[in-house]
Design a protein around this motif. Structure first.
Motif, PDB file in Angstrom:
ATOM      1  N   LEU A  26       0.821  -1.215   0.000  1.00 57.59           N
ATOM      2  CA  LEU A  26       0.000   0.000   0.000  1.00 57.59           C
ATOM      3  C   LEU A  26       0.855   1.264   0.000  1.00 57.59           C
ATOM      4  CD1 LEU A  26      -2.679  -1.089   2.616  1.00 57.59           C
ATOM      5  CD2 LEU A  26      -3.018  -0.836   0.163  1.00 57.59           C
ATOM      6  N   GLU A  27       2.017   1.198   0.655  1.00 57.82           N
ATOM      7  CA  GLU A  27       2.860   2.384   0.756  1.00 57.82           C
ATOM      8  C   GLU A  27       3.567   2.680  -0.560  1.00 57.82           C
ATOM      9  OE1 GLU A  27       5.791   4.137   4.136  1.00 57.82           O
ATOM     10  OE2 GLU A  27       6.280   2.131   3.411  1.00 57.82           O
ATOM     11  N   TYR A  28       4.176   1.664  -1.161  1.00 54.31           N
ATOM     12  CA  TYR A  28       4.986   1.853  -2.365  1.00 54.31           C
ATOM     13  C   TYR A  28       4.269   1.461  -3.651  1.00 54.31           C
ATOM     14  CZ  TYR A  28       9.309   2.840   0.193  1.00 54.31           C
ATOM     15  OH  TYR A  28      10.275   3.414   0.975  1.00 54.31           O
ATOM     16  N   GLY A  29       3.166   0.705  -3.545  1.00 50.49           N
ATOM     17  CA  GLY A  29       2.521   0.193  -4.744  1.00 50.49           C
ATOM     18  C   GLY A  29       3.250  -0.985  -5.345  1.00 50.49           C
ATOM     19  N   GLN A  30       4.212  -1.547  -4.600  1.00 55.03           N
ATOM     20  CA  GLN A  30       5.008  -2.676  -5.070  1.00 55.03           C
ATOM     21  C   GLN A  30       4.580  -3.936  -4.299  1.00 55.03           C
ATOM     22  OE1 GLN A  30       7.397  -3.345  -7.459  1.00 55.03           O
ATOM     23  NE2 GLN A  30       7.264  -5.448  -6.704  1.00 55.03           N
ATOM     24  N   PRO A  31       3.951  -4.897  -4.972  1.00 54.72           N
ATOM     25  CA  PRO A  31       3.575  -6.125  -4.271  1.00 54.72           C
ATOM     26  C   PRO A  31       4.811  -6.913  -3.816  1.00 54.72           C
ATOM     27  CG  PRO A  31       2.344  -5.880  -6.324  1.00 54.72           C
ATOM     28  CD  PRO A  31       3.446  -4.865  -6.345  1.00 54.72           C
TER      29      PRO A  31
ATOM     30  N   ALA B 257       3.164 -16.395  -9.922  1.00 56.62           N
ATOM     31  CA  ALA B 257       3.860 -15.110  -9.988  1.00 56.62           C
ATOM     32  C   ALA B 257       2.896 -13.944 -10.138  1.00 56.62           C
ATOM     33  CB  ALA B 257       4.850 -15.119 -11.153  1.00 56.62           C
ATOM     34  N   GLY B 258       2.959 -13.009  -9.175  1.00 56.33           N
ATOM     35  CA  GLY B 258       2.179 -11.788  -9.242  1.00 56.33           C
ATOM     36  C   GLY B 258       0.725 -11.933  -8.853  1.00 56.33           C
ATOM     37  N   VAL B 259       0.281 -13.166  -8.526  1.00 57.47           N
ATOM     38  CA  VAL B 259      -1.136 -13.388  -8.239  1.00 57.47           C
ATOM     39  C   VAL B 259      -1.346 -13.822  -6.795  1.00 57.47           C
ATOM     40  CG1 VAL B 259      -3.220 -14.643  -8.899  1.00 57.47           C
ATOM     41  CG2 VAL B 259      -1.573 -13.955 -10.646  1.00 57.47           C
ATOM     42  N   MET B 260      -0.759 -14.972  -6.396  1.00 53.73           N
ATOM     43  CA  MET B 260      -0.945 -15.461  -5.033  1.00 53.73           C
ATOM     44  C   MET B 260       0.124 -16.494  -4.719  1.00 53.73           C
ATOM     45  SD  MET B 260      -4.374 -17.048  -3.184  1.00 53.73           S
ATOM     46  CE  MET B 260      -5.239 -15.480  -3.167  1.00 53.73           C
ATOM     47  N   GLY B 261       0.516 -16.527  -3.442  1.00 56.62           N
ATOM     48  CA  GLY B 261       1.501 -17.498  -2.995  1.00 56.62           C
ATOM     49  C   GLY B 261       0.907 -18.888  -2.841  1.00 56.62           C
TER      50      GLY B 261
ATOM     51  N   GLU C  93      -7.268 -16.455 -16.057  1.00 56.17           N
ATOM     52  CA  GLU C  93      -7.453 -17.882 -16.299  1.00 56.17           C
ATOM     53  C   GLU C  93      -7.719 -18.666 -15.023  1.00 56.17           C
ATOM     54  OE1 GLU C  93      -4.769 -18.363 -20.384  1.00 56.17           O
ATOM     55  OE2 GLU C  93      -3.922 -18.920 -18.446  1.00 56.17           O
ATOM     56  N   VAL C  94      -7.077 -18.297 -13.926  1.00 53.87           N
ATOM     57  CA  VAL C  94      -7.289 -19.047 -12.680  1.00 53.87           C
ATOM     58  C   VAL C  94      -8.417 -18.451 -11.850  1.00 53.87           C
ATOM     59  CG1 VAL C  94      -4.879 -19.744 -12.611  1.00 53.87           C
ATOM     60  CG2 VAL C  94      -5.586 -17.718 -11.333  1.00 53.87           C
ATOM     61  N   GLY C  95      -8.975 -17.321 -12.302  1.00 50.05           N
ATOM     62  CA  GLY C  95     -10.091 -16.717 -11.585  1.00 50.05           C
ATOM     63  C   GLY C  95      -9.700 -16.095 -10.261  1.00 50.05           C
ATOM     64  N   LEU C  96      -8.492 -15.542 -10.192  1.00 52.06           N
ATOM     65  CA  LEU C  96      -7.998 -14.920  -8.960  1.00 52.06           C
ATOM     66  C   LEU C  96      -7.581 -13.484  -9.267  1.00 52.06           C
ATOM     67  CD1 LEU C  96      -5.654 -17.356  -6.990  1.00 52.06           C
ATOM     68  CD2 LEU C  96      -7.598 -16.089  -6.094  1.00 52.06           C
ATOM     69  N   ARG C  97      -8.173 -12.537  -8.552  1.00 55.53           N
ATOM     70  CA  ARG C  97      -7.748 -11.138  -8.700  1.00 55.53           C
ATOM     71  C   ARG C  97      -7.428 -10.612  -7.313  1.00 55.53           C
ATOM     72  NH1 ARG C  97      -7.728  -7.455 -12.661  1.00 55.53           N
ATOM     73  NH2 ARG C  97      -7.905  -5.249 -12.116  1.00 55.53           N
ATOM     74  N   SER C  98      -6.195 -10.257  -7.091  1.00 55.95           N
ATOM     75  CA  SER C  98      -5.733  -9.820  -5.779  1.00 55.95           C
ATOM     76  C   SER C  98      -5.228  -8.384  -5.863  1.00 55.95           C
ATOM     77  CB  SER C  98      -4.602 -10.740  -5.290  1.00 55.95           C
ATOM     78  OG  SER C  98      -3.506 -10.693  -6.194  1.00 55.95           O
ATOM     79  N   ASP C  99      -4.939  -7.807  -4.682  1.00 58.23           N
ATOM     80  CA  ASP C  99      -4.344  -6.465  -4.666  1.00 58.23           C
ATOM     81  C   ASP C  99      -3.023  -6.447  -5.421  1.00 58.23           C
ATOM     82  OD1 ASP C  99      -6.356  -5.214  -3.171  1.00 58.23           O
ATOM     83  OD2 ASP C  99      -5.526  -5.938  -1.289  1.00 58.23           O
ATOM     84  N   ALA C 100      -2.272  -7.548  -5.310  1.00 59.95           N
ATOM     85  CA  ALA C 100      -0.986  -7.627  -6.009  1.00 59.95           C
ATOM     86  C   ALA C 100      -1.187  -7.678  -7.519  1.00 59.95           C
ATOM     87  CB  ALA C 100      -0.221  -8.859  -5.526  1.00 59.95           C
ATOM     88  N   SER C 101      -2.074  -8.565  -7.977  1.00 54.24           N
ATOM     89  CA  SER C 101      -2.262  -8.704  -9.426  1.00 54.24           C
ATOM     90  C   SER C 101      -2.799  -7.417 -10.038  1.00 54.24           C
ATOM     91  CB  SER C 101      -3.203  -9.870  -9.729  1.00 54.24           C
ATOM     92  OG  SER C 101      -4.518  -9.594  -9.288  1.00 54.24           O
ATOM     93  N   THR C 102      -3.655  -6.705  -9.306  1.00 51.08           N
ATOM     94  CA  THR C 102      -4.189  -5.435  -9.815  1.00 51.08           C
ATOM     95  C   THR C 102      -3.061  -4.462 -10.129  1.00 51.08           C
ATOM     96  OG1 THR C 102      -6.241  -5.688  -8.577  1.00 51.08           O
ATOM     97  CG2 THR C 102      -5.649  -3.459  -9.256  1.00 51.08           C
TER      98      THR C 102
END
Length: 803
Positions: free
Chosen positions: A265-270, A322-326, A357-366
């Motif tokens: 949230l601070e840097y915008g870098q997931p 990568a970039g979506v979820m651990g 494709e995997v149906g996952l949208r997270s703060d990181a992927s956004t």
């Protein structure tokens, strides 16, 4: 994006304004503030309490009697939370407090025991359940032991805060971070930005000795940085960090995960934190997934991967998308001692495709999808390491393990001030333009009358000259753009005659009691030509949504009947609807469907219902006919229409008429066939449809006004016995033709069949009005004219006067 104004204050001084004034300035500069959330909701008299004693209520299994120290005073409170216990620091609403939703706290008795207040959960303070820590989701919130009883709970929970809700456009991904918002506010207010100071001691051990890194998919992952932090203690985050995350709509988990979310949230870098020991191989390999390879993500869902999806692996199996979820197999947990901090740049297209494709949208992927700042990737990792050392007692190993082939060169844009002013229609001085760039902290030089700018990588949306022009315009002030009228030959606006007539049609039908309906232009093949006035080859859609919406309609009636069925099925039994819209009759020469505008209506149920007067009238053929006649009267065409009996499939054979305008058939009206009514679960239903284009393109005759008559008229009534199949319209035409200039009006007022009328015959009664505007008629003149009428009826229609 939720922006806490308390948090924003750490980076930029905006407090000279009210929150409302700040929101207004931000909105005027181009980022819309949808709303301002006051997290305290006007709450007061809510304090921290210490539970000194807690026993079960003698009369209720799920209630507890608690003795609570609220700051030098012990008070008794009844609590039903399952996790209440002695020795806890809790949130207490004292008598007189008001909670969100208007709940007023008063002294009360519960099952015979006195209760002086309420021990609160976070939800009862207006905090959404989805952001409350899971440990306290089903009960009261327990505060740390270092707080003092009697102090304000709202202050300790950071609820004296106002949060702005940003509605960001897709290009403004820079404002998906608090630092990005700070840069924006600083530019608007001409204030300096205070960036976080990153400083921590490194261990003598090196990260490279603990972890190896290999990036095989370099195009999708041009930069990857990993830092190693040893001897962390996983625990609850400090209260300030939990408060900050909840204000931004994120649920706290533990100090390690919360730090990664805070830096996001601070840097915008997931960022992502791996449990080093769970990696097992002490290696990270970034590659594309193997076909049908599987991973269980942090949400405990097993996902089957495609070969183009980017994964982080331990060299053997995937540990993160990568970039979506651990992945669950490398998740940080209570026993984690060593953490690997991942900070990377993943190609936006790769993350977007995988997320979809995997149906996952997270703060990181956004954030990855919109593009993160290449120059913050390493800095965000350092910031997270600093916080883990401070808040989790970790030892940060020296250096980082990294792969870096990412181009971080600033985009250079050269712009002429004249070019800007010509585009904006303004006269902004060059010095003012440079000042705006300085406020945006975009390095700018004035060289030979040109502005030379090196665009920071944090502003991914600034790529071409027009982007800079927009920045100058919005910060100079859209309100400052001068208002000018175009200097061109122009025609005053107004409605075309066709548009004006369309409005007359709609206003008349609505004034008559019909409501406008808007239905689909798409129909099913079986309904496409039902009730059509004119048919043509049906236009089929190449990719229809369904069989029910696969072709273009050729009549408006089927969908209006659908609407009538829908209403009557919901006990709205009296329906009066009309629609003006296009039907599609074949293909034009240019290959597009031929559109013809029609008007249609449907009536069912009661037309008049005055319960108090006991007056009720159901819709019938003549109600619909009267509406059509009234419509043509409004258009000045009433004298030119007539109705003839018609046979139309789906319509009642004896109650259907064709509408003629002159010698052209322009529509039909009548009752829907009883079989069709039953199929659609309708009572007696009447419809009409007419070619609106033909009607409105027909010129009305010029209006002539006549003075009020000075001389009396003379009326004569006649009852005629004719064959049953003889139409009243035919008889009326004969009467008007034979009556000559003295006969002004003919009106049918009675139809009789039955006793004293021969089988196969009927009696029709007309009222005839004779009148001369220049003089009083004599009886002899009227008798002569009337005789001509009777003779014509006898000869042309075989009519006989009924005695």
């Amino acid at each position: 994006m939720l922006v806490s104004t308390n948090w924003l204050s750490k980076y930029v001084d905006w407090n000279e304004l009210s929150v409302e004034e700040l929101a207004e300035k931000i909105t005027r500069a181009g980022i819309e503030v949808d709303g301002i959330i006051d997290r305290s909701f006007g709450m007061d008299n809510i304090v921290i309490g210490y539970v000194t004693d807690c026993v079960k209520h003698p009369e209720a299994d799920k209630l507890h009697i608690c003795q609570v120290d609220v700051g030098g005073e012990i008070t008794q409170i009844i609590c039903g939370a399952p996790n209440i216990a002695a020795g806890q620091k809790v949130i207490v609403a004292r008598p007189g407090a008001v909670l969100p939703g208007g709940m007023k706290i008063k002294k009360a008795k519960l099952r015979g025991e006195e209760s002086n207040g309420m021990i609160c959960s976070l939800q009862e303070l207006g905090i959404e359940g989805k952001v409350v820590p899971k440990a306290y989701a089903e009960g009261i919130y327990v505060l740390p032991n270092d707080v003092q009883a009697g102090e304000s709970a709202l202050t300790h929970l950071g609820l004296y805060d106002q949060v702005m809700e940003f509605d960001l456009t897709p290009n403004r991904s820079d404002a998906l971070s608090m630092l990005g918002v700070a840069y924006e506010v600083g530019a608007i207010l001409s204030k300096d930005i205070k960036l976080p100071a990153i400083s921590f001691e490194e261990s003598s051990e090196k990260a490279q000795d603990y972890l190896k890194l290999a990036v095989e998919a370099q195009e999708d992952n041009p930069m990857y940085i990993a830092k190693v932090v040893k001897n962390v203690k996983v625990a609850e985050s400090p209260q300030w960090l939990q408060n900050t995350l909840m204000s931004a709509g994120i649920r706290p988990h533990n100090n390690i995960v919360d730090i990664t979310n805070y830096v996001l949230l601070e840097y915008g870098q997931p960022l992502h934190a791996f449990d080093y020991d769970r990696l097992e191989t002490k290696e990270i390999v970034v590659r594309h997934a193997r076909e049908c390879e599987k991973i269980v993500t942090l949400d405990q869902a097993e996902r089957t991967l495609n070969g183009h999806q980017l994964v982080i692996t331990n060299g053997v199996e995937p540990v993160a998308l990568a970039g979506v979820m651990g992945g669950a197999n490398s998740e940080v947990h209570e026993g984690t001692a060593t953490v690997v901090i991942e900070s990377a740049y993943f190609a936006p297209s790769s993350v977007r495709r995988t997320s979809k494709e995997v149906g996952l949208r997270s703060d990181a992927s956004t954030r990855f999808e919109k593009g993160v700042d290449p120059n913050r990737v390493a800095e965000a990792a350092e910031r997270a390491a600093q916080l883990m050392a401070e808040l989790a007692g970790g030892e940060v190993l020296e250096g980082s393990v990294q792969f870096d082939e990412l181009d971080k060169t600033a985009e250079r844009i050269i712009l002429s001030p004249d070019y800007v002013n010509n585009r904006l229609g303004m006269k902004i001085p060059m010095d003012e333009m440079k000042s705006i760039m300085d406020r945006l902290q975009i390095p700018t030089e004035a060289i030979n009358g040109q502005l030379v700018m090196d665009i920071p990588t944090r502003r991914q949306d600034l790529r071409i000259k027009e982007d800079i022009i927009e920045e100058i315009a919005r910060l100079y002030g859209y309100d400052e753009i001068p208002k000018t009228l175009p200097v061109v030959e122009s025609t005053p606006g107004g409605l075309t005659p066709y548009q004006a007539k369309r409005r007359i049609v709609r206003r008349f039908l609505e004034a008559a009691g019909l409501s406008q309906a808007l239905t689909y232009s798409l129909a099913s093949p079986k309904d496409a030509q039902a009730f059509a006035l004119e048919t043509a080859p049906v236009t089929e859609l190449l990719m229809p949504m369904s069989e029910e919406r696969s072709v273009l309609r050729q009549s408006l009636i089927p969908h209006l009947l659908d609407a009538a069925t829908y209403n009557t099925a919901r006990r709205n039994e009296s329906v009066a609807l009309y629609e003006t819209g296009s039907v599609f009759l074949g293909i034009e020469e240019d290959g597009l469907p031929k559109e013809v505008e029609h008007v249609a209506a449907v009536l069912t149920g009661k037309w008049v219902h005055h319960a108090w007067q006991g007056e009720t009238k159901k819709v019938d053929f003549f109600v619909m006919k009267g509406i059509v006649e009234g419509l043509f009267e409004q258009l000045g065409l009433l004298e030119r229409i007539q109705f003839t009996k018609a046979t139309v499939e789906g319509m009642h054979p004896g109650r259907t008429a064709t509408v003629w305008l002159g010698d052209q058939a322009v529509g039909m009206l009548g009752q829907v066939h009883p079989t069709v009514q039953n199929q659609r679960d309708l009572q007696e239903t009447y419809v009409m449809e007419m070619n609106l284009r033909v009607i409105m393109e027909t010129a009305a005759e010029e209006l002539f006004y006549e003075p009020v008559p000075r001389y009396p008229s003379i009326s004569r009534d006649i009852a005629l016995v004719v064959d049953r199949d003889t139409s009243a319209a035919n008889l009326q035409a004969i009467i008007l033709q034979a009556g000559g200039k003295l006969l002004k009006t003919v009106q049918l007022f009675d139809l009789y069949e039955g006793k004293n009328v021969e089988e196969g015959k009927k009696s029709l009664a007309f009222s005839l009005t004779y009148f001369d505007p220049e003089r009083t008629l004599t009886d002899e003149e009227v008798v002569n004219a009337h005789k001509k009428v009777l003779d014509a009826l006898t000869v042309q229609a075989n009519a006989q006067l009924r005695s």
